[in-house]
Design a protein around this motif. Sequence first.
Motif, PDB file in Angstrom:
ATOM      1  N   SER A 151       9.306  -8.264  17.072  1.00  0.00           N
ATOM      2  CA  SER A 151      10.721  -7.908  17.139  1.00  0.00           C
ATOM      3  C   SER A 151      11.546  -9.153  16.842  1.00  0.00           C
ATOM      4  CB  SER A 151      11.074  -7.329  18.516  1.00  0.00           C
ATOM      5  OG  SER A 151      10.696  -8.204  19.557  1.00  0.00           O
ATOM      6  N   ASP A 152      12.852  -8.991  16.807  1.00  0.00           N
ATOM      7  CA  ASP A 152      13.725 -10.142  16.563  1.00  0.00           C
ATOM      8  C   ASP A 152      13.848 -11.023  17.798  1.00  0.00           C
ATOM      9  OD1 ASP A 152      14.310  -9.312  13.930  1.00  0.00           O
ATOM     10  OD2 ASP A 152      15.928  -8.006  14.644  1.00  0.00           O
ATOM     11  N   THR A 180      23.983 -14.395  17.499  1.00  0.00           N
ATOM     12  CA  THR A 180      24.156 -13.705  16.224  1.00  0.00           C
ATOM     13  C   THR A 180      25.215 -14.347  15.338  1.00  0.00           C
ATOM     14  OG1 THR A 180      25.737 -12.152  17.242  1.00  0.00           O
ATOM     15  CG2 THR A 180      23.405 -11.508  17.207  1.00  0.00           C
ATOM     16  N   ARG A 230      19.980  -6.350  16.426  1.00  0.00           N
ATOM     17  CA  ARG A 230      18.698  -7.015  16.619  1.00  0.00           C
ATOM     18  C   ARG A 230      17.674  -6.045  17.223  1.00  0.00           C
ATOM     19  NH1 ARG A 230      21.458 -10.028  13.921  1.00  0.00           N
ATOM     20  NH2 ARG A 230      21.574 -12.306  14.174  1.00  0.00           N
ATOM     21  N   SER A 231      16.434  -6.146  16.792  1.00  0.00           N
ATOM     22  CA  SER A 231      15.364  -5.416  17.472  1.00  0.00           C
ATOM     23  C   SER A 231      14.944  -6.241  18.679  1.00  0.00           C
ATOM     24  CB  SER A 231      14.183  -5.184  16.530  1.00  0.00           C
ATOM     25  OG  SER A 231      13.655  -6.413  16.058  1.00  0.00           O
ATOM     26  N   ALA A 233       8.387 -12.894  18.364  1.00  0.00           N
ATOM     27  CA  ALA A 233       9.765 -12.810  17.888  1.00  0.00           C
ATOM     28  C   ALA A 233      10.210 -14.197  17.463  1.00  0.00           C
ATOM     29  CB  ALA A 233      10.689 -12.263  18.974  1.00  0.00           C
ATOM     30  N   SER A 234      11.283 -14.235  16.687  1.00  0.00           N
ATOM     31  CA  SER A 234      11.821 -15.531  16.273  1.00  0.00           C
ATOM     32  C   SER A 234      12.705 -16.149  17.349  1.00  0.00           C
ATOM     33  CB  SER A 234      12.622 -15.377  14.978  1.00  0.00           C
ATOM     34  OG  SER A 234      13.690 -14.447  15.153  1.00  0.00           O
ATOM     35  N   GLN A 235      13.150 -15.340  18.322  1.00  0.00           N
ATOM     36  CA  GLN A 235      13.984 -15.839  19.408  1.00  0.00           C
ATOM     37  C   GLN A 235      13.499 -15.265  20.737  1.00  0.00           C
ATOM     38  OE1 GLN A 235      17.808 -14.440  17.731  1.00  0.00           O
ATOM     39  NE2 GLN A 235      18.454 -16.585  17.686  1.00  0.00           N
ATOM     40  N   THR A 276       7.683 -19.204  15.755  1.00  0.00           N
ATOM     41  CA  THR A 276       7.589 -17.895  16.404  1.00  0.00           C
ATOM     42  C   THR A 276       7.336 -18.058  17.893  1.00  0.00           C
ATOM     43  OG1 THR A 276       6.695 -16.911  14.381  1.00  0.00           O
ATOM     44  CG2 THR A 276       6.346 -15.688  16.423  1.00  0.00           C
TER      45      THR A 276
END
Length: 417
Positions: free
Chosen positions: A3-4, A400, A26-27, A247-249, A234
Amino acid sequence: MKSDVLVLGAGIVGVSAALHLLERGRSVTLIDRQGPGEGTSYGNAGLIERASVIPYAFPRDWRALAKYALNRSSDVRYSPLHILRIAPWLFRYWLNSAPTRLEQAAQDILPLIEASVAEHDRLVARAGAGNLVSANGFITAFRSEEHFSQAQAELEELSRFNLDTRILSRAELFALEPALAHGTASIAGGLHWLDPKTVYDPEGLVKAYHALFLKEGGRFVQGDAATLRQEGETWVLDASDGDRLSASQAVVALGPQSGLVFRKFGYRLPLEVKRGHHRHYRQPDGAPLGHSILDEQAGFVLAPMRQGIRLTTGVEFASPDAPANSIQLARAEAVARQLLPLGAPLEQTPWLGLRPALPDMKPVIGEAPRHKGLWFDFGHAHHGLTLGPASGRLLAEMMTGAVPFADPKPFRPERFN
C-alpha cells in the motif's frame, strides 16, 4: 500486501490519520495488535474539549506543590521511585509550564483545538455515529465560593478565545442537573461550557470511524509494530498471519507505545506516560445524570456513558507496567459520592490507561528527520480524543504536499534535538 502508507496504531489518532490519508487518495493499511479503540482510546472522559485552550501545566505555586508532595490528593498521585526515575522529564515539564512558555504552547496548539469539533462533526456525519455524540457541552461544578469566584475571574482571561460559556448559580445548576441536588456536597455554582461535545462511548466512536475507513477501501491487519523495518526506500512490517506488509511511508501513531518504534530507529524523544483510571457506576435512581461533570478541585470527571456513569481520575505518575490500583479512584469516588448519589460499581477492578505526554505539552506531528517516509503522530496527552481528527488532517496534508491548515513547526520532532 503493498500500500502507499502503513499506519501503526488503531486508536483515535491512528484511525483519524488513516481516514484523512485515504480521503486524499492514498491506499492505507492500518495495523494494531488488538481491535480499534481498545487501548488508551477506550478509557477517556469522552470530552471533545474545544474549551481546553490552555494545556495542562505542571503546578508552579509552592502551596500546590506542597499539597501534592504529601501524595494524598485525588487529582494527582505518584510512586516515589517512579518520580525519581522521571525527575529530568518532570523538570523539563516544570520549565515549560512557566507563564511565557505556557502561553506559547497554548498559541501553538490553538489551531488544532479550534478545528477539533468541526473535524469530529465531519467524521461523525460520514460514519453515521451521531447517536454517540452530544452537543450539550459539559459542566464544571464548584464546591466552594472561593473556587467559583476564581473561575469566574479567569473567564475574563479566556474571553480572547471566543468560548461560549454560561455561569450557573446553584439554583440554575440544580435546574439543569437535578441529580446534583440529591448529593450531600455544598455546591456554590458551576460553569457550563457549551463549545465542547461529549461522547457516550469513546471506543464505539473509534470503531465507527474504523468501519468508515474499511467501507471506503482501507485495510486493517493485526500485527506487531515493533517488527517495522526499512528495506531500501520501503517500509516493511510483519502481520500476525505471516503476511509481509510494505509501503513507501509509515506513520507511528501508537500513543504510549510509540517508543517501541522511534527508539528502535535511534530517536530519543522524551515521551512519558500519565496514568489514569476509570470505573463505571449505576445511574442514580430517579434523576439520571445528563451532562458530564468536572470537579477540578478533586481532579475527576463524572461522565454518562453507555456502560453507566464513568468516573475518571486525574494523573498518576507510576510505572506504565504497574498494575491498576484503586487508591486514586477511591479518593475521587469519596468526593464524587458527595456530589452525586452514585449506584454500585459495575466492574470489580478499575480500568487503567496510559496518556502519552511530552514535556512541552504538544504532540509530535511530522516526518522523522533521518528516515525518509517515516512519520510521527503521537504524544497528545489528555487530548487524544479531542485532537485525533485535527492532527490526522494536519499530518495527511503534510504527507501529501497540501498546504497545511495549521503551522506544523511547533510539532516537529526536531524540536527536542
